[in-house]
Structures are given as structure tokens and as C-alpha cells.
Design a protein around this motif. Structure first.
Motif, mmCIF file in Angstrom:
data_model
loop_
_atom_site.group_PDB
_atom_site.id
_atom_site.type_symbol
_atom_site.label_atom_id
_atom_site.label_comp_id
_atom_site.label_asym_id
_atom_site.label_seq_id
_atom_site.Cartn_x
_atom_site.Cartn_y
_atom_site.Cartn_z
ATOM 1 N N GLU A 135 46.006 -32.837 -40.140
ATOM 2 C CA GLU A 135 46.372 -31.770 -39.218
ATOM 3 C C GLU A 135 46.876 -32.418 -37.929
ATOM 4 O OE1 GLU A 135 46.388 -28.551 -39.409
ATOM 5 O OE2 GLU A 135 45.383 -28.133 -41.312
ATOM 6 N N ASP A 136 47.425 -33.627 -38.070
ATOM 7 C CA ASP A 136 47.912 -34.371 -36.920
ATOM 8 C C ASP A 136 46.786 -34.668 -35.952
ATOM 9 O OD1 ASP A 136 50.063 -35.701 -36.004
ATOM 10 O OD2 ASP A 136 50.930 -34.046 -34.883
ATOM 11 N N PHE A 137 45.610 -34.940 -36.479
ATOM 12 C CA PHE A 137 44.433 -35.240 -35.673
ATOM 13 C C PHE A 137 44.444 -36.732 -35.363
ATOM 14 C CE2 PHE A 137 39.776 -36.100 -35.370
ATOM 15 C CZ PHE A 137 39.552 -35.322 -34.248
ATOM 16 N N SER A 138 44.633 -37.088 -34.092
ATOM 17 C CA SER A 138 44.945 -38.463 -33.733
ATOM 18 C C SER A 138 43.732 -39.352 -33.517
ATOM 19 C CB SER A 138 45.802 -38.483 -32.461
ATOM 20 O OG SER A 138 45.104 -37.874 -31.389
ATOM 21 N N ASN A 139 42.516 -38.818 -33.626
ATOM 22 C CA ASN A 139 41.326 -39.633 -33.386
ATOM 23 C C ASN A 139 40.785 -40.183 -34.699
ATOM 24 O OD1 ASN A 139 38.925 -40.779 -32.660
ATOM 25 N ND2 ASN A 139 38.193 -39.048 -31.459
ATOM 26 N N PRO A 140 40.986 -41.483 -34.983
ATOM 27 C CA PRO A 140 40.566 -42.039 -36.281
ATOM 28 C C PRO A 140 39.061 -42.200 -36.409
ATOM 29 C CG PRO A 140 41.389 -43.781 -34.870
ATOM 30 C CD PRO A 140 41.630 -42.500 -34.126
ATOM 31 N N ASP A 141 38.318 -41.943 -35.336
ATOM 32 C CA ASP A 141 36.863 -42.060 -35.417
ATOM 33 C C ASP A 141 36.280 -41.106 -36.466
ATOM 34 O OD1 ASP A 141 37.222 -43.791 -33.368
ATOM 35 O OD2 ASP A 141 36.078 -42.669 -31.887
ATOM 36 N N PHE A 142 37.004 -40.055 -36.802
ATOM 37 C CA PHE A 142 36.478 -39.038 -37.716
ATOM 38 C C PHE A 142 37.258 -38.973 -39.030
ATOM 39 C CE2 PHE A 142 35.434 -37.921 -33.380
ATOM 40 C CZ PHE A 142 34.065 -37.699 -33.464
ATOM 41 N N TRP A 143 38.130 -39.949 -39.276
ATOM 42 C CA TRP A 143 38.904 -39.963 -40.511
ATOM 43 C C TRP A 143 38.057 -40.505 -41.671
ATOM 44 C CZ3 TRP A 143 44.140 -42.551 -38.728
ATOM 45 C CH2 TRP A 143 44.771 -41.697 -37.802
ATOM 46 N N LEU A 144 38.449 -40.114 -42.865
ATOM 47 C CA LEU A 144 37.806 -40.579 -44.091
ATOM 48 C C LEU A 144 38.861 -41.045 -45.083
ATOM 49 C CD1 LEU A 144 35.185 -37.742 -44.779
ATOM 50 C CD2 LEU A 144 34.640 -40.125 -44.294
ATOM 51 N N HIS A 145 38.519 -42.053 -45.872
ATOM 52 C CA HIS A 145 39.378 -42.443 -46.989
ATOM 53 C C HIS A 145 38.610 -42.174 -48.274
ATOM 54 C CE1 HIS A 145 42.969 -44.395 -48.555
ATOM 55 N NE2 HIS A 145 42.188 -44.889 -49.494
ATOM 56 N N VAL A 146 39.242 -41.455 -49.192
ATOM 57 C CA VAL A 146 38.587 -41.020 -50.425
ATOM 58 C C VAL A 146 39.396 -41.470 -51.625
ATOM 59 C CG1 VAL A 146 37.736 -39.039 -51.740
ATOM 60 C CG2 VAL A 146 37.678 -38.979 -49.239
ATOM 61 N N ARG A 147 38.715 -42.053 -52.606
ATOM 62 C CA ARG A 147 39.347 -42.402 -53.892
ATOM 63 C C ARG A 147 38.554 -41.752 -55.019
ATOM 64 N NH1 ARG A 147 39.434 -48.567 -54.374
ATOM 65 N NH2 ARG A 147 37.591 -48.431 -53.050
#
Length: 375
Positions: free
Chosen positions: A182-194
Motif C-alpha cells: 500500500e506504498d507503506f514506506s516504513n520497512p520496520d513492519f514489512w514481512l517476507h513470506v514464502r
């Protein structure tokens, strides 16, 4: 109401509303004040009056600055969704579904307040020499800020340990890769999922929303998503298990049981999950109570999978004293116990590998600095 200490977290705010007696139907469920009722009348129900039946939800929206008096349009369904999201994502509450009454003239939900000292799956004791973790409101403080406090990390990491936001997942990256953003620029809350079916990587996504994601087998109509999932906000990303290949009977039998999904999100305190689906889900990660036998995600309970302060303390120990690298990858296994007996293969029918990007980036950043300053 905020007082001199700043805004109240949801737990304290709700207790204050219960004690105030100003909201009809909002009351304590027991004499010990460990459980409470929240009035939960649907807008389509006969006799619904928004001014009364949505008053608590409106108050929370106003308190959080999500509804401006005299400016924003009245929207009771959105207010209700916001409070439900906050309750479901908070580690301070657990819905007592068997005591909720939703089919009566004045329906209500029952929530139990989880004691500060309660220890269950995913709950850890403070590290020696570290203060106990206090649950805070989700808007307060981000992991990168925590990383800069005091002596949690060596000064050589610099003032911005998350300055490099580039991220490449280990293992194959091919046509399954996608970005949910959602164009959320703060990577502190990002997740990578496989997502894996057996040994095959079948879907890979970077989730870039503050609300996290829901792992589920199929798309859900947007207008039904909030009620269907009972929790995610509109911006919560959906990470879908793809259609099984022809002849994969076991997969086709299992996936319908995952329909309500598993919620995953990063808060300042760490990574959290809540299982909504009927299918049993087992997990492995740094906070798992058991290392050699299965750890089950209990249904409808918020479980902490990674602790930010513990990760930072272990990263410090790794950099300063050569201790092992901190663990940050979470593995979720659907429908089968995991890990299994030693003579069984590691792979299972359906698995998800989840990584909070802030943790991976901090570790990569520290390695890069180590290589630059090494002999």
C-alpha cells in the motif's frame, strides 16, 4: 483522558470505559473483573440505533484520531471494524467465543483480559539483565527506534541500522515473487513470506502494509473481508495459497480447512500471529517453547513469535562476544505436526516461511559493517 503520561493503550482505555458506566451493555462479566462484555448489535438488526449501539466504537475512533467531530462522515461499520481489529491484534485480550451471545436481542461478545504475568505459547521470560517487556500501544515506537536506544546495539551500527531497505530472500526467486504493498514506506513492519507445497516454492511475497497479512487459500470479496476474517483492516494484505496441481488430492482436501487463514503482523514488540482457520497449525521460531517437538498455534489466541528486544540483545551478543546469530525466521506447518520424528523428512505438505524484514536487514547490516571494519 490521556492524562500526563500520554495516550492510554487499549487495555487501560477500555477498563476506563467499563468503569465509567456510560455505555449500555459494556460491563464486567465476572466479579474479579477479568472478563467483560462488549455490546455487538449488527446494523441490520431490528431496533438498531447507531447513536447508542455504535457509541463505544465511535468513542474509540475519536480517541485514536480516526474520526474528527463535525468533519468526518458518520460510519458506524468502520468504527466497529477498527475496535474489533484492535481487540483481535492486542496481546492483552482473548475472545471467549463460547460465552459470547450474538443471536439474542441485545448481542454481545465476551473478552478476557490476559494477565501481565500469564505465560503461554510464545511468551518468554525476560533475558537476564534485561527488563520485562511491557505491551504498548501499536502506534508508539518502532523496532528501528528500539534498536537505537541505550546500548542495545554497538555504536558502530550507526544511527540508522535500517538505512538499506534492499532485501533479497534466500533461495530461489522466480516468477512466484510478488509485492503486496500500500506504498507503506516504513520497512520496520514489512514481512517476507514464502509458501511451499512439499519441497516446491509455490508463492513468494513481500508484504508492505502496516497491518500485516492473512495467509488464506483464496481471495475474499472486498466488501465481505472484514466480517469474514473477523479482524483484518482493509489494508491488510492477502497472501494466497495457489491452486494445487492436478492430482494433488491431499492438498485439495487440506486447503478448504485453511479458509479463515492465519493473521501475521509486526508490532513494535515483535512478530505476532493469530490462527483463525479450523486446520491445526504448528510453528517453529525463536520463541517456540519446544525445540524438538511440535508447538501448536491455539485458535483465536494472539501468539508472539519473535521478540524485538530479545532479538536485539542476541544480535549484540553475536557482534560483541561471537555468540550465534539470532534466529528470526518463523516456520508454519499446516495440518501436520512439525517437527515430526527424526526419521521423517523436514518438508511437509503445506508450509510457510516468514521473516520480519527489520530483523533480516539488521543482521545483514551488522555483517556488512563487520566485513568493512574487519582486519
Amino acid at each position: 483522558m490521556a492524562g500526563s503520561e500520554g495516550p492510554l493503550r487499549l487495555r487501560d482505555w477500555l477498563v476506563a470505559q467499563i468503569e465509567s458506566g456510560r455505555y449500555a451493555g459494556l460491563s464486567w462479566e465476572d466479579a474479579d473483573k477479568t472478563s467483560f462484555r462488549v455490546p455487538w448489535k449488527h446494523a441490520a438488526k431490528l431496533g438498531y440505533q447507531a447513536q447508542q449501539d455504535a457509541a463505544l466504537f465511535r468513542a474509540w475512533a475519536v480517541y485514536k484520531g480516526k474520526h474528527l467531530e463535525g468533519t468526518d462522515k458518520e460510519n458506524p461499520s468502520v468504527w466497529k471494524t477498527r475496535l474489533r481489529c484492535a481487540l483481535n491484534k492486542s496481546a492483552d485480550f482473548c475472545e471467549v467465543r463460547e460465552r459470547s451471545q450474538l443471536d439474542i436481542s441485545n448481542p454481545y461478545k465476551v473478552y478476557r483480559i490476559i494477565s501481565e504475568g500469564t505465560q503461554g505459547p510464545g511468551t518468554i521470560l525476560p533475558l537476564e539483565g534485561q527488563p520485562g517487556l511491557v505491551s504498548k500501544d501499536e502506534d508508539k515506537q518502532s523496532p528501528s527506534r528500539l534498536a537505537q536506544e541505550g546500548s542495545l546495539l554497538p555504536a558502530t551500527l550507526g544511527p540508522s541500522p535500517l538505512a538499506d531497505h534492499g532485501y533479497q530472500a534466500p533461495g530461489p526467486t522466480h516468477s512466484w515473487s510478488s509485492t503486496l504493498s500500500e506504498d507503506f514506506s516504513n520497512p520496520d513492519f514489512w514481512l517476507h513470506v514464502r509458501l511451499f507445497y512439499g519441497t516446491a516454492l509455490v508463492h513468494e511475497a513481500t508484504v508492505r502494509t502496516a497491518e500485516g497479512c492473512c495467509l488464506s487459500p483464496r481471495a475474499i470479496p472486498a466488501n465481505a473481508a472484514a466480517e469474514y476474517l473477523l479482524g483484518p483492516q482493509p489494508r491488510m494484505a492477502r497472501v494466497h495459497f495457489p491452486e494445487p496441481p492436478p492430482g494433488a488430492g491431499a492438498l485439495r482436501h487440506l486447503l478448504p480447512h485453511l479458509e479463515r487463514g492465519v493473521l501475521l503482523w509486526v508490532a513494535p514488540e515483535g512478530l505476532f500471529a493469530k490462527r483463525r482457520c479450523r486446520c491445526r497449525v504448528y510453528w517453529r521460531g525463536p520463541l517456540a517453547p519446544h525445540r524438538a517437538r511440535p508447538n501448536k498455534l491455539e485458535r483465536e489466541r494472539t501468539c508472539q513469535l519473535l521478540d524485538t528486544r530479545r532479538f536485539l540483545a542476541e544480535l549484540c551478543a553475536h557482534l560483541r562476544a561471537g555468540r550465534p546469530e539470532p534466529e528470526y525466521q518463523i516456520r508454519l506447518c499446516f495440518g501436520e505436526e512439525y517437527p515430526g520424528p527424526p526419521d521423517q523428512p523436514e518438508e511437509r505438505l503445506v508450509m510457510a516461511y516468514v521473516e520480519p524484514i527489520f530483523a533480516r536487514n539488521l543482521l545483514l547490516h551488522s555483517k556488512r559493517l563487520g566485513s568493512e571494519t574487519g582486519p
